[in-house]
Design an enzyme around this catalytic site. Sequence first.
Site, short mmCIF file in Angstrom:
data_model
loop_
_atom_site.label_atom_id
_atom_site.label_comp_id
_atom_site.label_asym_id
_atom_site.label_seq_id
_atom_site.Cartn_x
_atom_site.Cartn_y
_atom_site.Cartn_z
N GLU A 1 0.85 -1.19 0.00
CA GLU A 1 0.00 0.00 0.00
C GLU A 1 0.88 1.23 0.00
O GLU A 1 2.10 1.15 0.14
CB GLU A 1 -0.98 -0.02 1.18
N HIS B 1 -4.27 3.24 8.08
CA HIS B 1 -3.03 2.80 8.71
C HIS B 1 -2.10 3.98 8.95
O HIS B 1 -1.99 4.87 8.12
CB HIS B 1 -2.31 1.78 7.84
#
Lengths: 295, 384
Positions: A212, A250
């Site tokens: 990511e 995150h």
Amino acid sequence: MSIFVDETTRVVVQGLTGGQGRFHGLRNRDYGTKVVAGVTPGKGGTDVDGIPVFDTVEEAVAVTGANASFVSVPPRFAGDAVLEAAKAGISFVVCITEFIPAKDEAYFFNLLRDQYPGTRLLGPNCPGIISPGKCNIGITSGDIALPGGPVGIVSRSGTLTYQAIHELSQQGVGQTTCVGIGGDPVPGTSFIDCLAAFEADPETKAVLMIGEIGGADEEKAAAFIAENFSKPVVAYIAGQTAPPGKKMGHAGAIISGSQGTAKAKMEALAAAGVVVAPNPTAAGEAMVEIVRKFA
Amino acid sequence: MDLFEYQGKQFFARYGIPTSPGGVAETVEEAVRQAVAAEFPAVIKAQVQVGGRGKAGGIKIAGNEEEARAHAQAILGMDIKGHLVKRVWVEHASDIAKEYYASYTLDRSAKLYLLMLSAKGGVDIEEVAATDPEAIVRRHIDPVKGVDREMLEEAVEASGIDAEARQGVADVLEALYRAFVEGDADLVEINPLILNTGGKVHALDAKVTLDDNAAYRHPEWAEWAKTVEYDGRERLAKERGLNYIGLSGSVGIIANGAGLAMSTLDVVNQVGGSAANFLDLGGGASADTMAAALEVINTDENVEAVLVNIFGGIVRCDEVAKGILEALNRVELRAPMVIRLDGTNSDLAREILAPHVSPRLMVEGTMLGAARRAVEIVNENKGA
């Protein structure tokens, strides 16, 4: 075979008497994982559904022969818990705790690297690890995984890991080990660590990698793959449409300036010979196609 | 949490980093009082969290009360790149001899702290890094070992900072490291760090980002948290415990897990749509959480379709389906909803949803299929 954990792994759950520790610890045991002990300071001598609880990891190791730990404690205690496991000689520590201050992570990462090189930390803020049919430590639902290989999975995201496992299992493609390295800024185990282990595992024939935005670990993995990795890799990078400067859930998933964009990561991986897929479904399909060619 | 300059200077002061005497003001009269107290010439600086405020006219020097009043009037309420100026920082104007740069941050790649120091301060450091990388001295620091005076003095010397400023800069670097570590900052940056004509080194600006995860050990941060600026929806989402980021598209996104939510944005984009938001429900997907998510998305007038993307692991899809139906009883949704549920008990979930399927509530089997359907709805609206 599998990497990091298998049917011989003996797990102590730090925080077994807490809500999350109990829930996931017992689920892991139900899956067939050898959950041999729990640790909660002050609760030594009690048990959780038959699993003995100790005051310290050291005692748990001495009595039960635990060699892996599952850390499920609140953020303010997580650093000490990880270090306690390392001091007790635990070789594999899985820390699922979210919201640990970045300084604490950087501190215990470096302390482990310098003083406890025999201990591998997975996480923090990760879903854990599953070697299907053998061992499941963490929060992954064991039902979706299919034992037998030949695919290894490594991912920074939890639900996307499940998605990837599911895409493969549905097509009858099994997994050797699925590792969730977590979405925090200082992960204990990196893509490269997992790739090196998968390279050495004869039963892993191909690797599905899910990255990511944020940081440069995917770029480093690409360089590693180009130099040192002989097996096919399929990759998907989440956050292709994420705006700069926003943490996408995150703590580690943030584009800073021109750093950490999905585009840069995808280009680096493609240049290293990785099959880069635009979305998780396409990644699953590409992997199924690769595996079918082995048969 | 990003601090405003004045908060960053308050933060620096706690760790003994020298700054100019000054104060913060929300009104013109208060600004004038602060300028008088700081003694003229005084500099009046817009408090916004965006670069380039000097060029935008947000920093002015006043030689007397009249000028201070005029500048404060002009700057308060000014719009700088979409940021409204609500406060100004007023301090005594420094006689600048030299401008340097200093920062500490975490280098994620090396998993170590990073000191950056340059004799070229007062300009955008990313620009210096691009045009003259040699001008920036970089030193990695092991968090376990920390910094020592010798290492800092070596870095200062290597940076080419003027001899008369070296002791002062090393002092600031020592204090700034403490601020970085004990203060639980993700970033501490001084640009410019100045040498004044009196031979003193001090911080003329302060850029500080605090690590929100460390808030539990810093009750003193509560004061600064009050001034964090969210748009209305982001505030509502925060109150409801949701992880939400507003975007500018027309497909409202609800997913469980940050990775899956990000991925949903990607897929919507790939099938020709654009996301109105990022929304991660987190681990649970109860009726309460779902209702809260719908409530937040409902306040976004751009939303023309809502895409719910859930992968059930430990969270069972049948429970999520029940949660969605209950939430829809509580919240009247502004746009049609497309639901994709996969994973544990997804068959059961589809059975639960089947009797409720309508043009306002659709169920799709795959992530890609659901994204396509949501984008179709948006496109049909455009055609109509």
